[in-house]
Design an enzyme around this catalytic site. Structure first.
Site, PDB file in Angstrom:
ATOM      1  N   GLU A   1       0.524  -1.122  -0.048  1.00 34.72           N
ATOM      2  CA  GLU A   1       0.156  -0.209  -0.058  1.00 34.72           C
ATOM      3  C   GLU A   1       1.073   1.262   0.036  1.00 34.72           C
ATOM      4  O   GLU A   1       2.035   1.421   0.716  1.00 34.72           O
ATOM      5  CB  GLU A   1      -1.406   0.247   1.600  1.00 34.72           C
TER       6      GLU A   1
ATOM      7  N   GLU B   1      -5.436   8.886   9.892  1.00 35.06           N
ATOM      8  CA  GLU B   1      -4.478   8.698  10.264  1.00 35.06           C
ATOM      9  C   GLU B   1      -4.196   9.343  11.516  1.00 35.06           C
ATOM     10  O   GLU B   1      -4.821   9.972  12.028  1.00 35.06           O
ATOM     11  CB  GLU B   1      -3.191   8.987   9.746  1.00 35.06           C
TER      12      GLU B   1
END
Length: 265
Positions: free
Chosen positions: A49, A60
């Site tokens: 990824e 995040e």
């Protein structure tokens, strides 16, 4: 078969759990990205990824937020990410690369341009955190037409309706977020993960990777008992942060090899 489908088929035939790894493109500097991608593969990663730097990465935690900030200081953007994939493909034609990020960079260049550029670069799919599956049928169809998989996140709070929608439009694999929170936070309850995956598999026939909170070989091995793949991101970014100058590639290769060994034990 797509590279992602081929990879998971090979893993299944060899009775192995996949290792999906995440780094942010451009972190810790633009010249490091492609060497880090190769180091991950050398360490045993099955799917890469590659994060598209974004100024407001809402899902995040602080570790990947810092990675985005470092990349953005070098003005690394989505077109640079396509370039890294093209360069990676010069010597690796087999490892799937999934672009992971947020809607804003895609919307800025347009979904048609994004799909064309991703396909031309040699990417295999995308995870767009803030694209809900209910609004993505046309985009998912256009991705499939180009031979790209649109991969969706599922969470502990996902409803049966949301799971069914992901089963309808998703491709490649499904990404189960094991925690209620951001990347890198908390500890995984593997019993709860097993229960949720059993419910998800009633609808979703794709392989399922589990991420958020996998930090070491022991956690990865525990999750591997119920998942088709484990996904590790924040912990790899920490290896990059903590490595001495010029040592990030070796540190990432070594860490990934340790996780691979734990999965294969």
């Amino acid at each position: 078969m797509s590279r992602i489908a081929t990879t998971f088929a090979n893993l299944k035939s060899n009775n192995k759990t996949g290792l999906v790894t995440f780094i942010t493109a451009g972190d810790p500097g633009p010249d490091a990205t492609v060497p880090l991608m190769h180091a991950l593969v050398e360490g045993g990663a099955d799917v890469l990824e590659l994060g598209v730097p974004f100024s407001d990465p809402m899902a995040e935690g602080p570790v990947i937020q810092r990675a985005c900030e470092r990349a953005l200081k070098f003005n690394v953007g989505i077109h640079d990410v396509f370039g890294y994939v093209r360069q990676f493909r010069e010597t690796n034609q087999t490892t799937p690369v999934v672009l992971m990020g947020y809607a804003n960079p895609i919307e800025r260049i347009g979904s048609t341009a994004f799909i064309a550029a991703a396909q031309a670069a040699g990417a295999d799919g995308a995870i767009v955190v803030d694209y809900p599956p209910e609004e993505c049928e046309e985009f998912a169809a256009a991705m499939r037409e180009a031979g790209l998989d649109l991969i969706f996140l599922l969470a502990p709070t996902s409803t049966e309706e949301r799971i069914a929608q992901v089963a309808k439009v998703g491709g490649g694999f499904s990404y189960y977020v094991s925690l209620k929170g951001v990347t890198g936070a908390g500890n995984i309850d593997t019993e709860q993960v097993a229960e949720r995956l059993a419910a998800i598999r009633q609808h979703v026939k794709l392989p399922i990777g589990v991420g958020f909170g996998i930090r070491d070989g022991a956690t990865a091995k525990a999750v591997a008992k119920v998942a088709d793949a484990v996904v590790i991101g924040s912990r790899i970014i920490q290896e990059i942060e903590n490595a001495p100058e010029g040592g990030a590639v070796d540190a990432v290769r070594s860490f990934t090899a340790g996780i691979r060994a734990a999965l294969d034990a």
